[in-house]
Design a protein around this motif. Structure first.
Motif, PDB file in Angstrom:
ATOM      1  N   HIS A   1      -3.257 -24.893 -16.842  1.00  0.00           N
ATOM      2  CA  HIS A   1      -3.723 -26.199 -17.329  1.00  0.00           C
ATOM      3  C   HIS A   1      -5.127 -26.048 -17.880  1.00  0.00           C
ATOM      4  O   HIS A   1      -5.966 -25.359 -17.295  1.00  0.00           O
ATOM      5  CB  HIS A   1      -3.709 -27.218 -16.185  1.00  0.00           C
TER       6      HIS A   1
ATOM      7  N   ASP B   1      -7.974 -26.327 -15.600  1.00  0.00           N
ATOM      8  CA  ASP B   1      -8.054 -25.355 -14.502  1.00  0.00           C
ATOM      9  C   ASP B   1      -8.406 -23.940 -14.995  1.00  0.00           C
ATOM     10  O   ASP B   1      -8.632 -23.034 -14.176  1.00  0.00           O
ATOM     11  CB  ASP B   1      -6.726 -25.287 -13.738  1.00  0.00           C
TER      12      ASP B   1
ATOM     13  N   GLU C   1      -5.926 -21.186  -7.026  1.00  0.00           N
ATOM     14  CA  GLU C   1      -5.138 -22.409  -7.165  1.00  0.00           C
ATOM     15  C   GLU C   1      -5.257 -22.907  -8.591  1.00  0.00           C
ATOM     16  O   GLU C   1      -6.353 -23.010  -9.142  1.00  0.00           O
ATOM     17  CB  GLU C   1      -5.630 -23.484  -6.193  1.00  0.00           C
TER      18      GLU C   1
ATOM     19  N   ARG D   1      -2.805 -25.229 -11.913  1.00  0.00           N
ATOM     20  CA  ARG D   1      -1.564 -25.846 -12.390  1.00  0.00           C
ATOM     21  C   ARG D   1      -0.960 -24.964 -13.477  1.00  0.00           C
ATOM     22  O   ARG D   1      -1.645 -24.624 -14.444  1.00  0.00           O
ATOM     23  CB  ARG D   1      -1.851 -27.244 -12.922  1.00  0.00           C
TER      24      ARG D   1
ATOM     25  N   ARG E   1       2.091 -24.254 -16.327  1.00  0.00           N
ATOM     26  CA  ARG E   1       2.990 -25.005 -17.205  1.00  0.00           C
ATOM     27  C   ARG E   1       4.392 -24.428 -17.176  1.00  0.00           C
ATOM     28  O   ARG E   1       4.577 -23.215 -17.339  1.00  0.00           O
ATOM     29  CB  ARG E   1       2.444 -24.972 -18.630  1.00  0.00           C
TER      30      ARG E   1
ATOM     31  N   TYR F   1       3.433 -29.435 -15.747  1.00  0.00           N
ATOM     32  CA  TYR F   1       2.550 -28.580 -14.964  1.00  0.00           C
ATOM     33  C   TYR F   1       2.851 -28.752 -13.490  1.00  0.00           C
ATOM     34  O   TYR F   1       3.040 -29.881 -12.994  1.00  0.00           O
ATOM     35  CB  TYR F   1       1.079 -28.928 -15.235  1.00  0.00           C
ATOM     36  N   ARG F   2       2.917 -27.641 -12.771  1.00  0.00           N
ATOM     37  CA  ARG F   2       3.147 -27.654 -11.321  1.00  0.00           C
ATOM     38  C   ARG F   2       1.984 -26.900 -10.657  1.00  0.00           C
ATOM     39  O   ARG F   2       1.486 -25.903 -11.182  1.00  0.00           O
ATOM     40  CB  ARG F   2       4.464 -26.963 -10.969  1.00  0.00           C
ATOM     41  N   MET F   3       1.538 -27.382  -9.493  1.00  0.00           N
ATOM     42  CA  MET F   3       0.431 -26.752  -8.764  1.00  0.00           C
ATOM     43  C   MET F   3       0.946 -25.522  -8.018  1.00  0.00           C
ATOM     44  O   MET F   3       1.938 -25.595  -7.298  1.00  0.00           O
ATOM     45  CB  MET F   3      -0.185 -27.741  -7.778  1.00  0.00           C
TER      46      MET F   3
ATOM     47  N   GLU G   1       4.645 -22.364  -5.409  1.00  0.00           N
ATOM     48  CA  GLU G   1       4.383 -23.762  -5.736  1.00  0.00           C
ATOM     49  C   GLU G   1       3.855 -24.474  -4.491  1.00  0.00           C
ATOM     50  O   GLU G   1       4.368 -24.324  -3.384  1.00  0.00           O
ATOM     51  CB  GLU G   1       5.648 -24.440  -6.248  1.00  0.00           C
TER      52      GLU G   1
ATOM     53  N   ASP H   1       3.098 -31.271  -3.103  1.00  0.00           N
ATOM     54  CA  ASP H   1       2.304 -32.424  -3.554  1.00  0.00           C
ATOM     55  C   ASP H   1       3.102 -33.696  -3.321  1.00  0.00           C
ATOM     56  O   ASP H   1       4.147 -33.691  -2.665  1.00  0.00           O
ATOM     57  CB  ASP H   1       1.922 -32.269  -5.031  1.00  0.00           C
TER      58      ASP H   1
ATOM     59  N   SER I   1      -0.349 -24.580   0.506  1.00  0.00           N
ATOM     60  CA  SER I   1      -1.529 -24.839  -0.331  1.00  0.00           C
ATOM     61  C   SER I   1      -2.823 -24.525   0.389  1.00  0.00           C
ATOM     62  O   SER I   1      -3.834 -24.258  -0.246  1.00  0.00           O
ATOM     63  CB  SER I   1      -1.523 -26.307  -0.775  1.00  0.00           C
TER      64      SER I   1
END
Length: 879
Positions: free
Chosen positions: A52, A55, A76, A78, A80, A86-88, A112, A115, A225
């Protein structure tokens, strides 16, 4: 064997690898399908394109920090997806190192992060989808909880162990892992789980049929996370065939090394970098080292220092070329002896032709080298002998007139090699004055059957005369047919050298006689002593006298005998150079002064020998003494010559205290005549009378000391005080010449060692010269400055500066030459004598232009005495 990339493709996470520079070189199938990147595309555009935009900067700084630290780290960001969403993700990166500890690759794992739009990741990890993924991995895989509890095994694992998941959960590690590998496996895996790092270990696992097979076990942590480990993924790859091949190869190598160790030669093997990993027992016994001491590059310690650099460079060149090579060097045996070896190296290659190892042998060639050196030496000696001796050979049969001549014989006679040899060749070349003698001797040799030795001359076509020495012997193979073999030697150079030597010896003898010098040689070991003929005359001994050290000592002056003994002792110790002077007491009681110089050398046998020369320096010594007396007399003359100029000044100085004495005496009488007598005034007047009398006496004492002809007396002197005494003598003269005297004497000046009167004479001369240089100055003050100061290198300086006519730069040194003067009535000796005095005090006297732009500066410096009290730290003046 399964490709590791296929295993990584089966992992349900974004897996990638990168080089040490951070450039991505592999992404697994999951990463490729999720991001749309592949290894090829990843290599052409950075992985940051799928991060991202908000980020990218932070993730790049985190990745650079991880690489700089060389340790595992997490990022960490995000990421694409192919559909643009976009996924964290939590991206974990770990370094992969080689045996030397250098980072060769980075391995990353992206998971992943949970969230608000996704369910519990822990639940998903044990959900049917995740288990289905694990079941589809192409190698035995297992899922283990953070507490070490087995949660899931894929079908390949269940089939290998032949048990169900529930049965395997109850098994102990000792039921699965080979007992020899159990302890290492448990410790290694426990440490990895405790530290939360990936691990890679090889051990043996028991199959369902009870057979143990080698596996490569790799463990990967799956984190949330916050970085907490949720599960461990264990992958087992069967490497049994490779491991058995390695073990078999190791046994083969061990067997080969055992065989090589029994070979009676020095054998070895090295790694690709050239460091030794094996040296056979015969080699170790020769060197006297253990295998541990000789491994790596330690073999360099036994190479001769003179051969080490060349051997090392040659070895590195062979390693780089990948081709067989050899070199020669000296190796040190266990007893310290160096011997020559021929070192051969040959590469071992795999099936692809790549070099995987080096093998070599060292062969003792010391005896061969010695033989080669001896042959070369003999060949060189033979060639040198032939060149120096200019010898040819001749074969002659008188009955038939046959003649055979060697190549050197042709060169001596200066005939072409194609010329048919005959006695006519000698007849044609023989000198006309010698031809009859040669033929008579040759015919007598044939007639009487004897041998011949003769020297005669050859006359070459160019007019050059050669001297030939012939030795002939009779040989008789067949009765009645004698033959002769002769050696022809060109001795022309020897003849010329002998004549030149005779002339040289005659010149040398005449030169030594004129120079009153002779040569000698002496061997400390044998006592052998040889003199040239002039030394017999110098020591006044007969030429038939046997020369000994005792004879020499008997001719020495008694006071110089200890010096002679010390010189002999130094020679016996091997001192390189000797030089000294001593005296000889002749039979008529006269004394000779001689100067001896000797140098150490070695004779052909290697014995120490001294070569030297002795010269009679009596005349020089007498001349030096006469010169010294003349210089002393000249110094006194220079002092006396100043007397006339000082007469007026001295009269003025003496007249004042004398006048004071008369005045005080008159006053004293008047005071005593009054009634009552003024006794106190009379006493004070008497004291002034005594004072003035002492003043007059001091002037006379200084005058007598300055112009007396007494010997030099060395004492500790305050240079400022000495200058004050001279100023007292000159004050009247300076005042009459309208000279303004400025005195700048340093405080706490170090004392100097010297003759007070001689230094006073120098100061007196400098002050008078400065005053006379200002006689013609009318348009400015006649300022004369005298100054003392601390100079450089622990010297004390006195400077005299005037504002007179000045000093040309080219005359700054000439004014010190004897008889050179710039005065109309000067002798030109004052400054010359002054410089001699200062140099005798180990000082320096110089002159230069005045830095004020007019006038001159004359100064001298002398060393401060070591007995002087410490100088004042504030005394920092320098000229």
């Amino acid at each position: 064997m399964i490709n590791p990339n296929r295993v990584l493709d089966a992992l349900p996470a974004l897996v990638w690898t990168a080089g040490p520079d951070g450039r991505v070189n592999f992404v697994n199938r999951w990463c490729s399908e999720f991001t749309g990147l592949s290894t090829e595309s990843g290599s052409r555009r950075p992985w940051r394109v799928v991060i991202h935009p908000h980020d990218r900067r932070a993730s790049f700084e985190q990745w650079r920090s991880v690489r700089a630290s060389g340790q595992a780290g997490a990022i960490e960001a995000r990421v694409r997806r192919q559909d643009g969403q976009y996924r964290m993700f939590l991206i974990q990166a770990s370094p992969v190192r080689d045996d030397a500890g250098q980072i060769v690759q980075w391995c990353g794992l992206g998971q992943e992060i949970e969230d608000a739009n996704h369910g519990d990741i822990d639940g998903r990890l044990m959900g049917p989808e995740f288990q289905s993924i694990v079941d589809n991995i192409a190698v035995p895989a297992a899922v283990i909880a953070p507490n070490g509890e087995l949660e899931h095994l894929n079908q390949l694992s269940l089939e290998f162990f032949g048990r169900s998941l529930q049965e395997l959960k109850g098994w102990r590690a000792s039921d699965i892992v080979h007992p020899d590998d159990l302890a290492e496996t448990v410790i290694y895996q426990a440490n990895a789980h405790r530290e939360g790092r990936e691990y890679n270990i090889e051990n043996r696992h028991r199959r369902a049929d009870g057979v143990y097979r080698w596996h490569n076990v790799r463990g990967f942590p799956l984190r949330d996370s916050q970085g907490q480990i949720l599960r461990w993924i264990h992958l087992r790859m069967d490497i049994d065939e490779r491991k058995r091949a390695e073990l078999e190869l190791a046994r083969s190598e061990q067997k080969l090394q055992s065989i090589v160790s029994t070979i009676p030669t020095l054998a070895w093997s090295t790694r690709l970098d050239g460091s030794a990993d094996f040296i056979n027992q015969h080699y170790l016994d020769y060197l006297g080292l253990s295998h541990e001491q000789a491994r790596g590059w330690a073999w360099q310690t036994v190479v001769h220092p003179d051969d080490l650099e060349d051997l090392t460079m040659r070895w590195l060149t062979v390693l780089e070329s990948g081709q067989p090579g050899e070199a020669e060097a000296r190796l040190r045996r266990h007893d310290g002896t160096y011997r020559w070896f021929l070192c051969r190296a040959h590469p071992m290659r795999d099936e692809t032709g790549r070099v995987v190892k080096w093998y070599g042998t060292n062969t003792d060639i010391d005896d061969l080298k010695r033989t080669e050196r001896e042959l070369r030496r003999q060949k060189a000696l033979m060639g040198q002998a032939q060149r120096l001796s200019q010898t040819g050979s001749l074969w002659w049969k008188p009955s038939t007139g046959e003649v055979s001549l060697s190549d050197q014989g042709y060169r001596i006679l200066e005939y072409p090699r194609t010329f048919e040899p005959s006695l006519a060749m000698f007849q044609e070349r023989c000198h006309p004055d010698d031809i009859d003698i040669v033929w008579d001797v040759a015919l007598r040799m044939v007639r009487e059957g004897g041998n011949l030795e003769l020297e005669f001359r050859l006359l070459m076509p160019s007019g050059v005369v050669k001297h030939i020495h012939v030795v002939a012997e009779k040989i008789e193979i067949t009765a009645g047919e004698p033959k002769f073999i002769a050696a022809l030697t060109d001795v022309s150079e020897r003849k010329r050298s002998a004549q030149a030597l005779e002339r040289s010896e005659a010149f040398l003898a005449e030169g030594q006689h004129l120079a009153r010098m002779g040569n000698f040689s002496w061997s400390p070991r044998t006592g052998d002593l040889a003199w040239s003929r002039p030394l017999y005359r110098i020591f006044e001994v007969s030429t038939d006298t046997v020369l000994t050290l005792d004879l020499i000592k008997s001719r020495l002056h008694p006071d110089d005998a200890p010096l002679h003994d010390e010189i002999v002792r130094r020679m016996r110790r091997g001192v390189a150079h000797l030089e000294y002077k001593h005296r000889i007491l002749a039979p008529d009681e006269s004394v000779k002064h001689v100067h001896m110089v000797a140098h150490r050398s070695r004779c052909e046998s290697g014995d120490l020998r001294y070569i030297g020369a002795i010269r009679d320096v009596t005349q020089e010594h007498l001349a030096e003494e006469a010169l010294s007396r003349a210089r002393a007399q000249l110094t006194r003359v220079a002092r006396v010559s100043s007397l006339g100029a000082l007469t007026a000044s001295i009269a003025h100085e003496v007249n004042q205290p004398l006048a004071g004495i008369v005045t005080n005496a008159s006053a004293c009488l008047r005071m005593l005549a009054i009634e009552p007598p003024d006794l106190e005034g009379a006493r004070e007047t008497a004291r002034r009378t005594i004072r003035d009398g002492n003043r007059a006496a001091e002037v006379i004492v200084r005058l007598r000391a300055l112009f007396s002809n007494r010997a030099s007396t060395i004492e500790l002197i305050d240079l400022s005080e000495v200058a004050r005494e001279v100023i007292a003598l000159l004050r009247g003269e300076l005042s009459g010449a309208r000279v303004i005297l400025r005195v700048e004497f340093a405080d706490n000046l170090p004392l100097v060692s010297g003759d007070r009167v001689q230094l006073q004479q120098v100061i007196l001369n400098l002050l008078r010269n400065a005053a006379e240089a200002m006689n013609e100055v009318e348009n400015r003050p006649r300022l004369l400055t005298i100054r003392t100061a601390c100079g450089e290198d622990d010297h004390v300086c006195l400077l005299v500066r005037d504002t007179g006519i000045g000093l040309p730069a080219e005359e700054s040194e000439r004014i010190f030459d004897p008889f050179y003067t710039t005065k109309r009535d000067g002798m030109g000796m004052g400054l010359s004598v002054s410089r001699s005095i200062i140099e005798s005090h180990n000082g320096r006297l110089w002159a230069e232009r005045n830095d004020l732009g007019r006038g001159a500066l004359v100064a001298f410096s002398v060393p401060a005495s070591r007995q002087s009290p410490p100088a004042d730290p504030n005394c920092t003046d320098s000229p």
